[in-house]
Scaffold this active site. Structure first.
Site, PDB file in Angstrom:
ATOM      1  N   SER A  94       0.856  -1.189   0.000  1.00 32.58           N
ATOM      2  CA  SER A  94       0.000   0.000   0.000  1.00 32.58           C
ATOM      3  C   SER A  94       0.888   1.234   0.000  1.00 32.58           C
ATOM      4  CB  SER A  94      -0.903   0.003   1.234  1.00 32.58           C
ATOM      5  OG  SER A  94      -1.502   1.268   1.423  1.00 32.58           O
ATOM      6  N   SER A  95       0.406   2.313  -0.591  1.00 34.01           N
ATOM      7  CA  SER A  95       1.195   3.544  -0.622  1.00 34.01           C
ATOM      8  C   SER A  95       1.406   4.137   0.764  1.00 34.01           C
ATOM      9  CB  SER A  95       0.525   4.581  -1.533  1.00 34.01           C
ATOM     10  OG  SER A  95      -0.784   4.886  -1.071  1.00 34.01           O
ATOM     11  N   CYS A  96       0.644   3.682   1.762  1.00 35.41           N
ATOM     12  CA  CYS A  96       0.808   4.212   3.119  1.00 35.41           C
ATOM     13  C   CYS A  96       2.104   3.727   3.771  1.00 35.41           C
ATOM     14  CB  CYS A  96      -0.384   3.854   3.992  1.00 35.41           C
ATOM     15  SG  CYS A  96      -0.501   2.108   4.415  1.00 35.41           S
ATOM     16  N   TYR A 123      -1.256  -0.508  10.015  1.00 33.19           N
ATOM     17  CA  TYR A 123      -1.447  -1.138   8.704  1.00 33.19           C
ATOM     18  C   TYR A 123      -0.181  -1.003   7.867  1.00 33.19           C
ATOM     19  CZ  TYR A 123      -3.531  -2.185   4.141  1.00 33.19           C
ATOM     20  OH  TYR A 123      -3.810  -2.720   2.904  1.00 33.19           O
ATOM     21  N   LYS A 127       2.322  -3.940   6.274  1.00 26.16           N
ATOM     22  CA  LYS A 127       2.655  -4.032   4.855  1.00 26.16           C
ATOM     23  C   LYS A 127       4.168  -3.967   4.621  1.00 26.16           C
ATOM     24  CE  LYS A 127      -1.275  -4.682   2.844  1.00 26.16           C
ATOM     25  NZ  LYS A 127      -1.509  -5.917   2.066  1.00 26.16           N
ATOM     26  N   HIS A 166     -12.937   3.736   2.303  1.00 29.35           N
ATOM     27  CA  HIS A 166     -11.996   4.732   1.825  1.00 29.35           C
ATOM     28  C   HIS A 166     -12.744   5.922   1.228  1.00 29.35           C
ATOM     29  CE1 HIS A 166      -9.306   1.120   1.863  1.00 29.35           C
ATOM     30  NE2 HIS A 166      -8.501   2.018   2.391  1.00 29.35           N
TER      31      HIS A 166
END
Length: 311
Positions: A94-96, A123, A127, A166
């Site tokens: 994920s980009s987070c 989260y 990841k 989201h």
């Protein structure tokens, strides 16, 4: 959403030996069950899209579950893939995972160079652990495990829960319900200033198949469009597509999250892949999907399954 998009992409390319399990059939948090599944089915290629996911509120409220469950899911699958000799595994991050204040656009080598966004830190840590686990199995055992980082996703079969979804599906539902109820205004969280990049889930699926066939390196790969939009402008776009006539208001008591998250997608473009669905066309497709789910009375079913794992 992601798992079903990948399955559609495989079927469109006439792959027919596809193994699927629903969440109720296989608990990916259970190591013994996952190991038995891999031993019985012996998959050759694995797309690891399963995760416990949600928006800002869900990420911040269920911090322990988001860390614990995602660690279990990825560790069980990656380890079982190693033990059973899977030819190749693609892990979706994920980009987070990138620092909150990372330079823009975000390059793959910015990983672990700064502090994470606090609201979704658990989260993100899970990841990051998945990425490092894939790299460790590659380094120690020579397993062909690769990692990809998609930007914010939306599309068919999304989660439309008004609080735990989201931003894209949440706004689609909010504007639709305001239109039906003839409400004078729709309120969006935060200032509306933060910018986000959005990728249609079927484009992501196409990129995943492309990388499964064409990429075998240790370093992760960003998947995105290379374009972003402010949350307020996104609201204006959705308002127009839904056909809502009221006002848009902002709620400054709610968090903004990361100021900007735009992915550097030069590596993927240099490999030969580019997205096909622009955001205006994608939002229209997503809204039509929402209307179809609503007509089938499936919106509430999808909305309440906040933590659905896309197997």
């Amino acid at each position: 959403m992601v798992g079903s998009a990948i399955k559609r992409a495989l079927e469109e390319r006439t792959y027919n030996n596809i193994v699927v399990r629903s969440k109720s059939e296989l608990d990916l948090r259970n190591q013994q069950s996952v190991q038995k599944f891999f031993e019985d089915e012996k998959p050759a290629y694995v797309f690891l899209a399963a995760a416990k996911v949600g928006g800002i509120m869900a990420n911040n409220k269920y911090r322990a579950e988001f860390l614990y469950d995602n660690l279990l899911i990825e560790a069980n699958i990656i380890h079982a893939a190693h033990l059973t000799g899977v030819k190749k595994l693609l892990f979706l991050g994920s980009s987070c995972i990138y620092p909150k204040m990372a330079p823009q656009p975000i390059r793959e080598d910015y990983l672990l160079t700064g502090v994470l966004e606090q609201t979704n830190e658990p989260y993100a840590i899970a990841k990051i652990a998945g990425i490092k686990l894939c790299q460790a199995y590659r380094d120690q055992y020579g397993d062909n495990f690769i990692s990809v980082m998609p930007t914010n996703l939306y599309g068919k079969g999304d989660n439309y829960h008004p609080e735990n979804s989201h931003v894209m599906p949440a706004l689609i539902r909010r504007f639709h319900e305001a239109k039906v109820a003839d409400l004078p205004a729709v309120t969006i969280w935060g200032s509306g200033v933060p910018r986000r990049e959005f990728l249609f889930a079927d484009d992501l699926a196409d990129a995943c198949l492309f990388l499964m066939e064409n990429y075998d390196e240790n370093e992760l790969v960003n998947i995105g469009t290379g374009n972003d939009i402010s949350i307020f402008d996104l609201a204006v776009l959705i308002k127009g597509i839904v056909g809502y006539k009221g006002e848009i208001k902002i709620d400054l008591s709610k968090p903004d999250g990361t100021p900007r998250k735009l992915m550097d997608v030069n590596k993927l473009r240099n490999l030969g892949w580019k997205h096909q669905v622009d955001i205006a066309a994608g939002v229209e497709l997503a809204y039509n999907d929402f209307l179809n789910l609503l007509a089938q009375k499936n919106v509430d079913k999808i909305s309440t399954d906040v933590f659905k794992a896309n197997n």
